[in-house]
Design a protein around this motif. Structure first.
Motif, short mmCIF file in Angstrom:
data_model
loop_
_atom_site.label_atom_id
_atom_site.label_comp_id
_atom_site.label_asym_id
_atom_site.label_seq_id
_atom_site.Cartn_x
_atom_site.Cartn_y
_atom_site.Cartn_z
N LEU A 1 0.84 -1.20 0.00
CA LEU A 1 0.00 0.00 0.00
C LEU A 1 0.88 1.25 0.00
N VAL A 2 0.46 2.25 -0.80
CA VAL A 2 1.21 3.50 -0.93
C VAL A 2 0.25 4.66 -0.73
N ARG A 3 0.64 5.64 0.10
CA ARG A 3 -0.21 6.81 0.31
C ARG A 3 0.65 8.07 0.20
N ALA A 4 0.28 8.96 -0.72
CA ALA A 4 0.99 10.23 -0.90
C ALA A 4 0.02 11.36 -0.60
N GLU A 5 0.38 12.22 0.35
CA GLU A 5 -0.48 13.34 0.75
C GLU A 5 0.34 14.63 0.67
N ILE A 6 -0.16 15.59 -0.10
CA ILE A 6 0.52 16.89 -0.24
C ILE A 6 -0.48 17.99 0.12
N PRO A 7 -0.62 18.33 1.41
CA PRO A 7 -1.58 19.34 1.85
C PRO A 7 -0.92 20.72 1.96
N TRP A 8 -0.64 21.32 0.84
CA TRP A 8 0.10 22.58 0.81
C TRP A 8 -0.84 23.78 0.68
N TRP A 9 -0.24 24.97 0.84
CA TRP A 9 -1.01 26.21 0.75
C TRP A 9 -0.28 27.23 -0.12
N ARG A 10 -1.04 27.86 -1.02
CA ARG A 10 -0.58 29.03 -1.75
C ARG A 10 -1.71 30.06 -1.70
N ASP A 11 -1.37 31.31 -1.36
CA ASP A 11 -2.42 32.33 -1.32
C ASP A 11 -2.71 32.83 -2.73
N GLN A 12 -3.74 33.64 -2.86
CA GLN A 12 -4.16 34.09 -4.19
C GLN A 12 -3.08 34.94 -4.86
N ALA A 13 -2.30 35.67 -4.06
CA ALA A 13 -1.24 36.50 -4.63
C ALA A 13 -0.25 35.66 -5.42
N TYR A 14 -0.04 34.44 -5.00
CA TYR A 14 0.87 33.53 -5.72
C TYR A 14 0.37 33.29 -7.14
N TYR A 15 -0.93 33.07 -7.27
CA TYR A 15 -1.51 32.79 -8.58
C TYR A 15 -1.84 34.04 -9.38
N ASP A 16 -1.71 35.19 -8.75
CA ASP A 16 -1.95 36.44 -9.47
C ASP A 16 -0.78 36.81 -10.37
N GLU A 17 0.38 36.18 -10.17
CA GLU A 17 1.50 36.43 -11.07
C GLU A 17 1.12 35.96 -12.47
N PRO A 18 1.32 36.78 -13.49
CA PRO A 18 0.90 36.43 -14.85
C PRO A 18 1.45 35.07 -15.29
N GLY A 19 0.53 34.21 -15.73
CA GLY A 19 0.92 32.90 -16.24
C GLY A 19 0.93 31.79 -15.22
N GLU B 1 4.37 17.50 3.39
CA GLU B 1 3.90 16.37 2.62
C GLU B 1 4.21 15.07 3.36
N ARG B 2 3.45 14.03 3.04
CA ARG B 2 3.59 12.76 3.74
C ARG B 2 3.52 11.62 2.73
N LEU B 3 4.49 10.72 2.79
CA LEU B 3 4.51 9.54 1.94
C LEU B 3 4.61 8.32 2.83
N VAL B 4 3.63 7.42 2.70
CA VAL B 4 3.59 6.21 3.54
C VAL B 4 3.67 4.99 2.65
N LEU B 5 4.63 4.10 2.96
CA LEU B 5 4.78 2.85 2.24
C LEU B 5 4.56 1.70 3.23
N ASP B 6 3.50 0.93 2.99
CA ASP B 6 3.19 -0.22 3.85
C ASP B 6 3.68 -1.49 3.18
N GLY B 7 4.67 -2.16 3.81
CA GLY B 7 5.19 -3.41 3.28
C GLY B 7 4.83 -4.57 4.18
N THR B 8 5.18 -5.78 3.74
CA THR B 8 4.85 -6.98 4.52
C THR B 8 5.75 -7.14 5.73
N LYS B 9 6.88 -6.42 5.78
CA LYS B 9 7.78 -6.51 6.93
C LYS B 9 7.75 -5.26 7.80
N ALA B 10 7.41 -4.10 7.20
CA ALA B 10 7.46 -2.85 7.95
C ALA B 10 6.65 -1.77 7.24
N THR B 11 6.39 -0.69 7.97
CA THR B 11 5.75 0.50 7.41
C THR B 11 6.72 1.67 7.53
#
Length: 345
Positions: free
Chosen positions: A151-169, A246-256
């Motif tokens: 099992l693999v779980r990738a979580e990227i709960p980041w934040w950018r404010d609107q000013a970041y996206y107001d830059e042209p392009g 960010e968080r990356l979780v790898l669940d294996g048969t021997k360890a997590t």
């Protein structure tokens, strides 16, 4: 007798993303020589020159023609890459490029093919792979201490404010090629695939939340199957205030194994635990550049040594195509509203 630098590199593009590159090159003085910097707005190049003491190139042609430049670091927006890569590859300059390779999978394939055709090395700045915790996790997997990956779980709960996206392009398909997937989550997704191997199928949802006014997506979620037989999930966003690591979780048969930012915790079934790494910032909050330059430094040094030793760098353009294929599949899956296969690259 003085030691010669292992490589002479020029820097092309001096936007926000170049800050850790320049700091890393400053730390690498004596090992890596900066032959000069170039920016379309010369005033910015002159400011960088004043701060770091690097020379300024007047044009891209001057870099291509410079016999003392072995390679270039390209840190321009993605929509400016193709023309520059063509010029530098034709001139025999090796290329280390800021992620992504290009805006689409096909454009990325074209760049990789062009570099290979011209016999120049192409490296990609996926610096998360160089963290101490990530290197240790790779070691654990290669030694089969995690067991069979389930099992693999990738979580990227980041934040950018609107000013970041107001830059042209920014956050547009024309300049960036998309939103959170190709601009932010790509780092974690690349790291994930470097540890798990390629993804096989994807069923995804992408959306733009009411947190932002932007063209592309600021949220993406997907169920993923991997060629190794594991299944998993991906959740990525820039709409989670104030932003978390960010968080990356790898669940294996021997360890997590839990990779939380730059900190790794491994818990084995026999009760043993191991922790590696630190809690350095990763740019997940309001300041996208809130992280150290160490990982960039290690990528640049490895790339320079690869040029010198005539070997592939640790993060090649061809290997980077796997994350482009995954992102491409997530976008296609959302558009078709069904499970799709990830293209083999």
């Amino acid at each position: 007798m003085t030691n010669k630098p292992i490589a002479n590199l020029a820097v092309i593009g001096l936007g926000m993303a170049t800050k850790p590159h320049l700091e890393a090159l400053d730390e690498l003085r004596g090992k890596v020589h900066v032959s000069g910097v170039f920016n379309r707005t010369r005033a910015k190049a002159e400011v960088v020159s004043e701060i770091f003491g690097f020379s300024v190139f007047d044009s891209l042609d001057a870099i291509a023609a410079d016999p003392n430049t072995d390679g270039v670091i390209i840190a321009t927006p993605p929509n400016q890459r193709s023309e520059i890569v063509s010029m530098m590859a034709a001139a025999g300059k090796h290329i280390l490029m800021e992620k992504p390779v290009e805006r689409s999978l096909q454009a990325a394939l074209d760049i990789v093919a062009e570099c290979e055709m011209n016999g120049v090395a192409l490296g990609i700045m996926f610096q998360h792979r160089m963290r101490q915790a990530a290197l240790r996790l790779r070691e654990i997997i290669e030694q089969d201490d995690l067991g069979e990956l389930a099992l693999v779980r990738a979580e990227i709960p980041w934040w950018r404010d609107q000013a970041y996206y107001d830059e042209p392009g920014r956050g547009t398909y024309a300049r960036d090629g998309g939103g959170v997937l190709i601009s932010q989550a790509i780092h974690v997704l690349d790291l994930m695939l470097s540890l798990t191997g390629p993804a096989k199928t994807v069923q995804a949802l992408t959306a733009t939340t009411q947190m932002h006014k932007m063209e592309a997506e600021d949220f993406a979620a997907a169920g993923v199957t991997f060629a190794c037989g594991a299944v998993g999930s991906v959740v990525a966003t820039t709409a989670t205030y104030p932003g978390e690591q960010e968080r990356l979780v790898l669940d294996g048969t021997k360890a997590t194994a839990v990779l939380n930012g730059g900190h790794l915790t491994v818990t084995w079934r026999d009760g043993r635990t191991e922790t590696v790494g630190d809690v350095s910032g990763t740019g997940g909050g309001a300041d996208p550049m809130a992280f150290p330059c160490d990982w960039h430094r290690d990528v640049i040094e490895d790339f320079s040594r690869a040029i010198h030793d005539k070997r592939p760098s640790r993060i090649t353009g061809r290997e980077a195509l796997r994350v482009h294929a995954l992102i491409d599949a997530m976008i296609r899956s959302n558009a078709l509203q069904k499970t799709v296969e990830v293209e083999t690259v």
